[in-house]
Motif scaffolding. Structure first.
Motif, PDB file in Angstrom:
ATOM      1  N   HIS A  58      15.483 -15.898  28.162  1.00  0.00           N
ATOM      2  CA  HIS A  58      14.334 -16.479  28.860  1.00  0.00           C
ATOM      3  C   HIS A  58      14.828 -17.315  30.030  1.00  0.00           C
ATOM      4  CE1 HIS A  58      10.921 -15.158  26.537  1.00  0.00           C
ATOM      5  NE2 HIS A  58      11.474 -15.530  25.398  1.00  0.00           N
ATOM      6  N   LYS A  61      11.117 -22.651  29.896  1.00  0.00           N
ATOM      7  CA  LYS A  61      10.824 -23.231  28.584  1.00  0.00           C
ATOM      8  C   LYS A  61      10.249 -22.198  27.622  1.00  0.00           C
ATOM      9  CE  LYS A  61       9.441 -27.696  30.500  1.00  0.00           C
ATOM     10  NZ  LYS A  61       8.293 -28.491  30.918  1.00  0.00           N
ATOM     11  N   ILE A  62      10.737 -22.245  26.391  1.00  0.00           N
ATOM     12  CA  ILE A  62      10.151 -21.424  25.338  1.00  0.00           C
ATOM     13  C   ILE A  62       9.097 -22.274  24.658  1.00  0.00           C
ATOM     14  CG2 ILE A  62      10.588 -20.377  23.083  1.00  0.00           C
ATOM     15  CD1 ILE A  62      13.374 -19.662  24.228  1.00  0.00           C
ATOM     16  N   TYR A  63       7.903 -21.725  24.460  1.00  0.00           N
ATOM     17  CA  TYR A  63       6.900 -22.533  23.785  1.00  0.00           C
ATOM     18  C   TYR A  63       6.402 -21.965  22.472  1.00  0.00           C
ATOM     19  CZ  TYR A  63       3.676 -19.523  26.480  1.00  0.00           C
ATOM     20  OH  TYR A  63       3.016 -18.460  27.038  1.00  0.00           O
ATOM     21  N   SER A  76       9.331 -14.033  21.118  1.00  0.00           N
ATOM     22  CA  SER A  76       9.311 -15.370  21.700  1.00  0.00           C
ATOM     23  C   SER A  76       8.524 -15.329  23.002  1.00  0.00           C
ATOM     24  CB  SER A  76      10.740 -15.850  21.969  1.00  0.00           C
ATOM     25  OG  SER A  76      11.420 -14.934  22.806  1.00  0.00           O
ATOM     26  N   SER A  78       7.584 -17.500  26.664  1.00  0.00           N
ATOM     27  CA  SER A  78       8.136 -18.535  27.529  1.00  0.00           C
ATOM     28  C   SER A  78       7.254 -18.778  28.734  1.00  0.00           C
ATOM     29  CB  SER A  78       9.539 -18.111  27.974  1.00  0.00           C
ATOM     30  OG  SER A  78       9.976 -18.849  29.097  1.00  0.00           O
ATOM     31  N   GLN A  79       7.466 -19.908  29.357  1.00  0.00           N
ATOM     32  CA  GLN A  79       6.759 -20.260  30.575  1.00  0.00           C
ATOM     33  C   GLN A  79       7.172 -19.355  31.731  1.00  0.00           C
ATOM     34  OE1 GLN A  79       7.190 -24.347  32.086  1.00  0.00           O
ATOM     35  NE2 GLN A  79       5.324 -24.781  30.952  1.00  0.00           N
ATOM     36  N   ASP A  80       8.235 -18.543  31.508  1.00  0.00           N
ATOM     37  CA  ASP A  80       8.620 -17.593  32.564  1.00  0.00           C
ATOM     38  C   ASP A  80       7.669 -16.397  32.587  1.00  0.00           C
ATOM     39  OD1 ASP A  80       9.379 -16.013  30.389  1.00  0.00           O
ATOM     40  OD2 ASP A  80      11.516 -16.115  30.784  1.00  0.00           O
ATOM     41  N   GLY A 280      13.314 -22.730  18.796  1.00  0.00           N
ATOM     42  CA  GLY A 280      13.183 -22.381  20.204  1.00  0.00           C
ATOM     43  C   GLY A 280      12.976 -23.665  20.978  1.00  0.00           C
ATOM     44  N   TRP A 282      12.710 -26.005  24.965  1.00  0.00           N
ATOM     45  CA  TRP A 282      12.452 -26.057  26.397  1.00  0.00           C
ATOM     46  C   TRP A 282      13.740 -25.787  27.184  1.00  0.00           C
ATOM     47  CZ3 TRP A 282       8.719 -30.647  27.978  1.00  0.00           C
ATOM     48  CH2 TRP A 282       7.423 -30.336  27.503  1.00  0.00           C
ATOM     49  N   SER A 284      15.274 -23.170  27.060  1.00  0.00           N
ATOM     50  CA  SER A 284      15.139 -21.718  27.246  1.00  0.00           C
ATOM     51  C   SER A 284      15.910 -20.874  26.229  1.00  0.00           C
ATOM     52  CB  SER A 284      15.524 -21.260  28.666  1.00  0.00           C
ATOM     53  OG  SER A 284      16.944 -21.128  28.791  1.00  0.00           O
TER      54      SER A 284
END
Lengths: 290, 72
Positions: A58, A61-63, A76, A78-80, A280, A282, A284
Motif C-alpha cells: 500500500h 494509510k491502511i484503515y 486490506s 487503504s487511503q491510496d 494494519g 497508518w 502503510s
C-alpha cells in the motif's frame, strides 16, 4: 402548540422513566463481576508473539483489513484508494482493485456486505438501512450465527441489531468517547468494544451490561481496533500509540504487546483458524504475528 | 409527511425513542455471575485449541515456511 409541548414533556418523562427502569433492572442482576469469576483462573503469563511477515504494497494509510474464511487470504483497504488481497502464507499480493469505498470498516461474509446498511449483492440495492445511532457508525461486527450484528458509534454507544428485521434490540453505554472497534466474543454471548476514551470493555448480551473494563493508567492513547483469539482469552487491541496491546480477557490484565509499526495501528484481525494476528497501520504496512 | 414542521418531527422522534426504550426495557436479563462463569468456561474449554495461547510450532507455522535443507 401547548398541546404539542405537553405531549413532548410527557414523552420525555416516559423516556427518563424507561431509562431508569433499564438501569434498575441491570443493577438487579449485577451480582458479580468477571474479575471475581476469574479469580481462580491461572494467569496466561507473558504472551510473546513474533513478527513473521511484513506486507508491503500500500502507498498510504491502511484503515481496514479482513481475513477470508480460509484463514489464508486477507483483504486490506487503504487511503491510496486500493483494495489488496494477500496470500498470507507466501506474502504475495493476489488481486489489486481500485476502490471507491469510503467505509471505515469492511465486513466480508457470505451474506450481503454490511456497511451501515444491508446491501443485496445480487441486485445492488440497499435492503435495510439501520438508523438509530446519533453519531457516525464507526465499527461493525456480525454475530457468529449471523442473525445479529453490533455497531459502535461516535455517540459512545454500542448497539445490537437484528439483521432481518433491521431493529435495534439492545443498547450498551459506558464509554465516554467514540467507539472505534467492536467484536463478538466467539460464544456469541458477549461483545468487546474499544474507544477513544482509551478503554476496552466487554459487555455480556444476556446480562445486558458491562462485565469488565480493560484500562491501564499508562495507556493514554485511543483504541482504534480489536480482535479476539479463538478461545476468547486474548484480546488484541490496536492503539494510537503505534502498538497493539494484548489483554487477558478474563483477568483484565495487559499480558503482552506487539510493537513494530511506525504509526497508529488502525486495524487488527485474527483468522478463523486462530493461527495468528494481523495488524494494519497508518504506516502503510500490515504485519503478521504468532 | 407533507408538512414537516420542526415540532412535528421532534414529536415523531420522541415517540420513536419511547418505543425503542420500551423494547430495550423488556429484555430478559440473566445474572452477571452466571454470565461471567459461562464466558470463563468457554475460554478455559477452548484454551487447548487456541494457537496463540498454546504456541505455534515452527515446523507447522503457516506464516513462516520451514527452512528446507537440500541433501546432495
Amino acid at each position: 402548540m401547548a398541546a404539542e409541548k405537553a405531549e413532548m414533556d410527557a414523552l420525555k418523562k416516559e423516556c427518563d422513566g424507561l431509562r431508569a427502569q433499564i438501569e434498575a433492572a441491570r443493577k438487579a442482576v449485577n451480582d458479580g463481576s468477571m474479575t471475581a469469576a476469574a479469580s481462580g483462573v491461572a494467569s496466561v503469563g507473558r504472551v510473546q508473539l513474533k513478527l513473521r511477515k511484513t506486507l508491503k504494497g500500500h502507498l498510504a494509510k491502511i484503515y481496514a483489513m479482513h481475513w477470508s474464511a480460509d484463514s489464508r487470504q486477507m483483504v486490506s483497504a487503504s487511503q491510496d484508494g486500493k483494495l489488496l488481497i494477500w496470500d498470507c502464507f507466501t506474502g504475495n499480493k493476489l488481486i489489486r482493485t481500485p476502490s471507491g469505498l469510503k467505509t471505515p470498516d469492511l465486513c466480508l461474509c457470505p451474506l450481503p456486505v454490511i456497511v451501515s446498511c444491508l446491501w443485496d449483492l445480487e441486485t445492488g440495492k440497499q435492503k435495510v438501512i439501520f438508523t438509530n445511532h446519533i453519531g457516525d457508525c464507526m465499527s461493525l461486527a456480525l454475530s457468529p450465527d449471523m442473525s445479529t450484528f453490533i455497531s459502535g458509534a461516535c455517540d459512545s454507544l454500542a448497539k445490537l441489531w437484528d439483521v432481518r428485521e433491521g431493529s435495534c434490540k439492545q443498547t450498551f453505554s459506558g464509554h465516554t468517547s467514540d467507539i472505534n472497534a467492536i467484536s463478538f466474543f466467539q460464544s456469541g454471548n458477549a461483545i468487546i468494544t474499544g474507544s477513544d476514551d482509551c478503554q476496552c470493555k466487554m459487555y455480556d448480551l444476556r446480562a445486558d451490561q458491562e462485565v469488565i473494563c480493560y484500562q491501564d493508567s499508562s495507556l493514554n492513547a485511543g483504541v482504534t481496533s480489536l480482535a479476539v483469539s479463538s478461545s476468547g482469552r486474548l484480546i488484541f487491541a490496536g492503539y494510537d500509540d503505534f502498538n497493539c496491546h494484548i489483554w487477558d480477557s478474563l483477568k483484565g490484565e495487559k499480558v503482552g504487546v506487539l510493537s513494530g509499526h511506525d504509526n497508529r495501528v488502525s486495524c487488527t484481525g485474527v483468522p478463523d483458524d486462530g493461527m495468528g494476528v494481523c495488524t494494519g497501520s497508518w504506516d502503510s504496512f500490515l504485519k503478521l504475528w504468532n | 409527511m407533507s408538512n414537516n414542521s420542526a415540532a412535528n418531527s421532534s414529536l415523531v422522534l420522541a415517540q420513536k425513542a419511547v418505543k425503542q426504550l420500551r423494547l430495550e426495557a423488556s429484555v430478559r436479563r440473566i445474572k452477571v455471575s452466571q454470565a461471567a462463569a459461562e464466558l470463563k468456561n468457554f475460554c478455559l474449554q477452548n484454551a487447548h485449541k487456541d494457537p496463540l495461547l498454546t504456541g505455534v510450532p515452527s515446523s507447522d507455522n503457516p506464516f513462516r515456511p520451514p527452512k528446507s535443507c537440500v541433501l546432495l
